[in-house]
Every structure is written in C-alpha cells, then in structure tokens.
Design a protein around this motif. Structure first.
Motif, PDB file in Angstrom:
ATOM      1  N   LEU A  36      40.827   2.184 -16.159  1.00 51.17           N
ATOM      2  CA  LEU A  36      39.455   1.911 -16.143  1.00 51.17           C
ATOM      3  C   LEU A  36      39.263   1.173 -17.203  1.00 51.17           C
ATOM      4  O   LEU A  36      39.237   1.159 -18.089  1.00 51.17           O
ATOM      5  CB  LEU A  36      38.372   3.374 -16.447  1.00 51.17           C
ATOM      6  CG  LEU A  36      37.512   3.171 -16.273  1.00 51.17           C
ATOM      7  CD1 LEU A  36      36.678   2.721 -14.539  1.00 51.17           C
ATOM      8  CD2 LEU A  36      36.121   4.056 -16.841  1.00 51.17           C
ATOM      9  N   TYR A  39      32.959   0.317 -16.102  1.00 55.24           N
ATOM     10  CA  TYR A  39      32.044   1.195 -16.028  1.00 55.24           C
ATOM     11  C   TYR A  39      30.530   1.231 -15.433  1.00 55.24           C
ATOM     12  O   TYR A  39      29.806   0.594 -17.353  1.00 55.24           O
ATOM     13  CB  TYR A  39      32.469   2.619 -16.061  1.00 55.24           C
ATOM     14  CG  TYR A  39      31.547   3.704 -14.619  1.00 55.24           C
ATOM     15  CD1 TYR A  39      31.515   3.565 -13.694  1.00 55.24           C
ATOM     16  CD2 TYR A  39      30.274   4.240 -15.390  1.00 55.24           C
ATOM     17  CE1 TYR A  39      30.546   4.410 -13.221  1.00 55.24           C
ATOM     18  CE2 TYR A  39      30.353   5.153 -14.791  1.00 55.24           C
ATOM     19  CZ  TYR A  39      29.366   4.863 -13.350  1.00 55.24           C
ATOM     20  OH  TYR A  39      29.243   6.165 -13.034  1.00 55.24           O
ATOM     21  N   ALA A  46      33.325   1.493 -10.705  1.00 55.08           N
ATOM     22  CA  ALA A  46      33.844   0.591 -12.130  1.00 55.08           C
ATOM     23  C   ALA A  46      34.792  -0.363 -11.267  1.00 55.08           C
ATOM     24  O   ALA A  46      35.162  -0.626 -10.369  1.00 55.08           O
ATOM     25  CB  ALA A  46      34.742   2.541 -11.844  1.00 55.08           C
ATOM     26  N   TYR A  66      32.539   8.940 -17.618  1.00 55.89           N
ATOM     27  CA  TYR A  66      33.691   7.850 -17.886  1.00 55.89           C
ATOM     28  C   TYR A  66      34.092   7.235 -19.047  1.00 55.89           C
ATOM     29  O   TYR A  66      33.194   6.966 -19.841  1.00 55.89           O
ATOM     30  CB  TYR A  66      33.576   6.959 -16.865  1.00 55.89           C
ATOM     31  CG  TYR A  66      33.483   6.850 -15.546  1.00 55.89           C
ATOM     32  CD1 TYR A  66      34.779   6.769 -14.941  1.00 55.89           C
ATOM     33  CD2 TYR A  66      31.755   7.739 -14.582  1.00 55.89           C
ATOM     34  CE1 TYR A  66      34.632   7.160 -13.161  1.00 55.89           C
ATOM     35  CE2 TYR A  66      32.222   7.693 -13.497  1.00 55.89           C
ATOM     36  CZ  TYR A  66      33.250   7.576 -12.547  1.00 55.89           C
ATOM     37  OH  TYR A  66      32.985   8.285 -10.983  1.00 55.89           O
ATOM     38  N   TYR A  72      42.427   7.236 -14.695  1.00 54.39           N
ATOM     39  CA  TYR A  72      41.840   7.689 -13.062  1.00 54.39           C
ATOM     40  C   TYR A  72      42.612   7.562 -12.539  1.00 54.39           C
ATOM     41  O   TYR A  72      43.061   6.474 -11.573  1.00 54.39           O
ATOM     42  CB  TYR A  72      40.022   7.311 -13.045  1.00 54.39           C
ATOM     43  CG  TYR A  72      39.107   7.860 -14.583  1.00 54.39           C
ATOM     44  CD1 TYR A  72      38.691   8.704 -14.484  1.00 54.39           C
ATOM     45  CD2 TYR A  72      39.479   6.631 -15.596  1.00 54.39           C
ATOM     46  CE1 TYR A  72      37.801   9.177 -14.813  1.00 54.39           C
ATOM     47  CE2 TYR A  72      38.614   7.398 -15.949  1.00 54.39           C
ATOM     48  CZ  TYR A  72      37.818   8.310 -16.631  1.00 54.39           C
ATOM     49  OH  TYR A  72      37.512   9.184 -17.601  1.00 54.39           O
ATOM     50  N   ASN A  95      40.122  12.099 -14.320  1.00 50.40           N
ATOM     51  CA  ASN A  95      40.496  12.166 -15.077  1.00 50.40           C
ATOM     52  C   ASN A  95      42.089  12.249 -14.497  1.00 50.40           C
ATOM     53  O   ASN A  95      42.305  13.475 -14.948  1.00 50.40           O
ATOM     54  CB  ASN A  95      39.922  11.861 -16.362  1.00 50.40           C
ATOM     55  CG  ASN A  95      40.635  11.509 -17.567  1.00 50.40           C
ATOM     56  OD1 ASN A  95      41.365  12.015 -18.078  1.00 50.40           O
ATOM     57  ND2 ASN A  95      39.908  10.530 -17.892  1.00 50.40           N
TER      58      ASN A  95
END
Length: 121
Positions: A36, A39, A46, A66, A72, A95
């Motif tokens: 990630l 976000y 995201a 997040y 993820y 996750n």
C-alpha cells in the motif's frame, strides 16, 4: 430468474497488467497483491505497488484498516477511468503482511508455466 455469477479472480502480478494483456479489459475479475502506497479515507481509493507497477483500488465496499507500507491482496473487477487508467473495484480485501512478495511472484510464474504446459498436452 436472473442469476448473478461471481467469477474467481485471476491471479495477476501487477507488472503483467498492461494493455496488451488479455486480462486488461473492462470487467476482468482479478486477484492482485501489492504494498500500500497511499490511501484516502474520503474517496476510499488506495494505490498498491509491486515492482515498478502500481494500481488504483476502489475500496468503498470493504471494511479494512489500512496501513501504508503493509501488503494487501484484493479481488475485484477491473474498470477504466479517463485515459485508459485501470481501477480495481474490490469486493474482497485482506492484509497479507508477512507474505514474501518475491517468493509469491516466483510461485505465480511457476504456476502459469505449469498451466501452459497442461493446456498444450
């Protein structure tokens, strides 16, 4: 009576998701994995990255916490924004911190090689 069939998400490495790919089309059901990068709570958008590739993820239907730099995995359908920019409209997300992304990419490549060999025989 109309039936709604949910298709499984095809395993895709982000770097393979390019315009010449057969999976690069509106409505393609995909499973993607990446770190990630950002976000936005306001837009529920995201951005994940793997290698040199990134992908926007629409997370409006997910209830996840997040954390930037966590890994993820998302399953959803691909659609396109202006200028042919893909966005995955996620229906499932999780996750997967602790996943070795290099080993994951290697296992996907081996799986695809095996599937190609099986298709030829």
């Amino acid at each position: 009576m109309a039936s709604s069939v949910v298709t499984s998400g095809s395993l895709v490495i982000l770097e393979e998701l390019i315009p010449s790919s057969p999976l690069f089309h509106h409505g393609a059901s995909l499973r993607v994995t990446g770190r990630l990068l950002e976000y936005s709570v306001e837009s529920a958008m995201a951005v994940i990255a793997d290698g040199n590739a990134t992908l926007k993820i629409d997370t409006q239907h997910l209830k996840l916490s997040y954390r930037v730099d966590s890994i993820y995995q998302f399953i959803g359908e691909l659609y396109f924004e202006v200028e042919n920019q893909p966005i995955l409209k996620a229906r499932v997300g999780r996750n997967v911190d602790g996943l070795d992304l290099n080993l994951y990419r290697q296992s996907l490549r081996l799986l695809k090689e095996f599937q190609a060999e099986q298709a030829c025989s």
